[in-house]
Structures are given as C-alpha cells and as structure tokens.
Write an enzyme that holds these catalytic residues in place. Structure first.
Site, short mmCIF file in Angstrom:
data_model
loop_
_atom_site.label_atom_id
_atom_site.label_comp_id
_atom_site.label_asym_id
_atom_site.label_seq_id
_atom_site.Cartn_x
_atom_site.Cartn_y
_atom_site.Cartn_z
N HIS A 11 0.86 -1.19 0.00
CA HIS A 11 0.00 0.00 0.00
C HIS A 11 0.89 1.23 0.00
CE1 HIS A 11 -3.37 2.60 0.68
NE2 HIS A 11 -2.85 3.06 1.82
N GLY A 13 2.34 5.37 4.25
CA GLY A 13 1.70 6.08 5.35
C GLY A 13 0.27 5.62 5.52
N GLY A 39 -5.32 8.33 4.07
CA GLY A 39 -5.77 9.69 4.30
C GLY A 39 -4.68 10.65 4.71
N VAL A 40 -3.43 10.20 4.80
CA VAL A 40 -2.35 11.08 5.24
C VAL A 40 -1.90 12.04 4.14
CG1 VAL A 40 -0.34 9.65 4.61
CG2 VAL A 40 -0.27 11.05 6.70
N GLY A 41 -2.28 11.75 2.89
CA GLY A 41 -1.95 12.67 1.79
C GLY A 41 -0.94 12.13 0.80
N LYS A 42 -0.82 10.82 0.67
CA LYS A 42 0.17 10.23 -0.25
C LYS A 42 -0.13 10.58 -1.71
CE LYS A 42 -0.65 6.06 1.21
NZ LYS A 42 -1.63 6.38 2.26
N ASP A 60 -1.68 3.90 -4.88
CA ASP A 60 -2.49 3.09 -3.99
C ASP A 60 -1.91 1.69 -3.78
OD1 ASP A 60 -4.78 2.74 -2.27
OD2 ASP A 60 -5.57 1.39 -3.79
N GLU A 103 -6.25 8.18 -7.37
CA GLU A 103 -7.49 8.55 -6.68
C GLU A 103 -7.20 9.76 -5.79
OE1 GLU A 103 -10.74 6.93 -3.38
OE2 GLU A 103 -9.06 5.65 -4.01
N ARG A 124 16.25 14.36 13.24
CA ARG A 124 16.52 15.72 12.75
C ARG A 124 17.83 15.81 11.99
NH1 ARG A 124 15.41 20.26 17.14
NH2 ARG A 124 15.62 21.47 15.21
#
Length: 318
Positions: free
Chosen positions: A139, A154, A157-160, A178, A203, A244
């Site tokens: 995925h 991710g 809905g995280v924005g991939k 997807d 999508e 970081r």
C-alpha cells in the site's frame, strides 16, 4: 502471485522466431533458469533439468554433431520430456534433423534467433525473472524523482496521492498509486509497478479517479521503476520523536531486500512534495559520496576544537 508465462509470451516479448511447433506455443514456462545442455550430449541425464528452456548454441550444436547420428537421436529424444517448454536455437544455426523429429513427436516447439547464446540467454532471463518472480503488493505510491524511485507510504488519508500529484506537476513521474506490485530483480534491487487495473490512474479525495497520462502527458508516467528509497508519512504529534540529523540509517526489508527509509512528519503548512523531492536528491547525493550529516559533524567538531584552543590560549594569559 507470479504471472504465468507461455512459450508464446516468450517468443513475442524476446523476439524469437517460431521454427517448428507453432501449435504448441501454449506450453507453460515455470522457471527463469535456462539450460545449455552439455553433459546430456555425453549421455548423462541423472540431473537433467527438464523443466527449463533448452538453449542450443554453437558449442552445443558442434559437440552434438560429433557424437554420431544414433547417439544424437537417442539423447535428443531423452531431452524431449513432458515438462520441457521449448528449445531455442541461437545464432541462426540450422536445426538438427534429429531435434526436429524428437520435438515434433513430443509436441515441443523450436524457436530461433540470430543473437548469440550469451545475448539471448540474458534477454530471456531478464524477461522471465520479471514475469515469474515472487511478488508482494504494498500500500503506497511509487514516484520516480529525477531517477530515484521513491515509495511513499503512510496511513490512509495522510496525503500520499495528493503529494504524488504535486510531484508529477513538478515534472516527476508516477509509477503506481495506492497499490504497488513489487518483485526482487536480484538480491539488491526491488522493482515496483502498477497493477494493470490501476495503470496511470490516481485517486484524489474530493475529485475521484484521474488519468495522469491523459492530463499530464506520457512523460508523466513510467511503467515500472526501482524502489531506491521509502518515505513514510506520519501524522505529527508533540510526543513523537523524528530524526533531525538524518543519521539513524533506518531501513525496511521487502522481499529480503533492505531499502533505506526516512520518516517525514505531516503537519499543517509543510510542503510535502518539496520535502520528499529533497529527500530523493539527498539520497542521490549520498550514493555519489556526499553525506550532509557527516559534513555537519565535521564542521561541528572543527568548531568545538577551535573554541577549545581559543579558551586554552585565553587561559594561558591569565
């Protein structure tokens, strides 16, 4: 699951001519290993790999001609097993009459090529490895960023997809959205591609399904790409620690291949496309021998040393 491959598929994709047995091209090929029979022409069949494609070149054909008609006929008939998919004759060599008769009786096709044995062996192996290799469905979204294959993962809905679309708008290329079908080309190389039903499609929540090639042109898509780097998008929370300095060296194992991985916090106001693009460029720089973290450490150690020397010098005047 691996794709099924027939002799017809091999002939079409590797550009082999059908010399005999066109009606038997539906025979299955179950392994990417290819046999160049040698001991078989000496009569040794104890470990004969019958399920492999049998490749006959100049060396095999020359040796077979020296053993006499009767032995040649016997050995070639023994090589025509029910599991044998086909014979391939390289370098435009003439097909031995004994092979023609044995293959016809066993319903095994004979294919030919003008290429040398080494060349056609490499071509057939590359094609069969890609088609028959074990596959894993992941995925995520696979994008080629300036020659670096980046798998964006991710939670849903995280924005991939939205991030990948922005990368496409910035001139990079989509491979799969997807679902990414992944196979190992070798012990160090993963290759990803889109399932046929999702090829060139994305999508986007609120819009629906879009065809990237139709909207942005053929230069915006790729049929497959290596997976060089994994970028994992995580929703930012105050109590989550993120690297970081980039010195953790995180990796992820996929099909026994270790892939570098970085985690990127998703927070309002962050331009994820630029961040992922920078991660890909940084990965590329590291493969060329430049390590920004190492440079930072060297600069920091140099500064500490200079300050220490300055303090010692200042203290000696007191």
């Amino acid at each position: 699951m691996p794709d099924s491959v027939t002799v017809a598929d091999l002939a079409k994709n590797v550009r082999l001519s059908v010399l005999q047995g066109e009606e038997y091209l539906d025979r299955p090929i179950t392994t990417s290993d290819i046999c160049r029979p040698a001991l078989e022409f000496a009569g040794y069949f104890k470990h004969y790999p019958a399920m492999r494609i049998q490749l006959l070149g100049i060396t095999e054909t020359s040796f077979a001609k020296e053993i006499g008609h009767e032995k040649r006929k016997e050995y070639l008939e023994r090589m025509c097993m029910p599991a044998t998919p086909c014979f391939v004759v390289s370098t435009d060599l003439p097909v031995m009459p004994e092979l023609k008769a044995a293959a016809k009786a066993a319903h095994i096709p004979i294919l030919g090529t003008p290429l040398t044995s080494s060349r056609i062996l490499g071509n057939m192996t590359s094609y069969l490895v890609a088609r028959l290799a074990k596959r894993q469905s992941l995925h995520g979204v696979l994008v080629d960023i300036a020659g670096v294959g980046v798998l964006i993962t991710g939670d849903s809905g995280v924005g991939k997809s939205e991030t990948a679309l922005e990368l496409v708008r910035r001139g990079h290329r989509l491979v799969a959205d997807d679902r990414v079908e992944v196979y190992a080309r070798d012990e160090q190389t993963l290759v990803g591609e889109a399932p046929m039903i999702l090829e060139h499609l994305m999508e986007i929540r609120g819009i629906g399904i879009i065809n990237v090639m139709t909207l942005y042109g053929s230069g915006a898509v790729m049929p497959q790409d290596t997976i060089d780097l994994i970028v994992h998008l995580e929703t930012w929370t105050p109590d989550t620690h993120f690297d970081r300095l980039g010195d953790r060296g995180d990796t992820q194992m996929i099909l026994d291949v270790e892939v570098p991985k970085v985690s990127v916090p998703v927070k309002t106001g962050r331009n994820l496309a630029i961040i992922i693009e920078s991660a890909a460029m940084n990965y590329r720089a590291e493969t060329m021998g430049y390590d920004a973290t190492k440079t930072f450490d060297e600069n920091l150690n140099r500064l500490i040393k200079q300050n220490s020397q300055a303090n010692q010098t200042g203290g000696s005047h007191d």
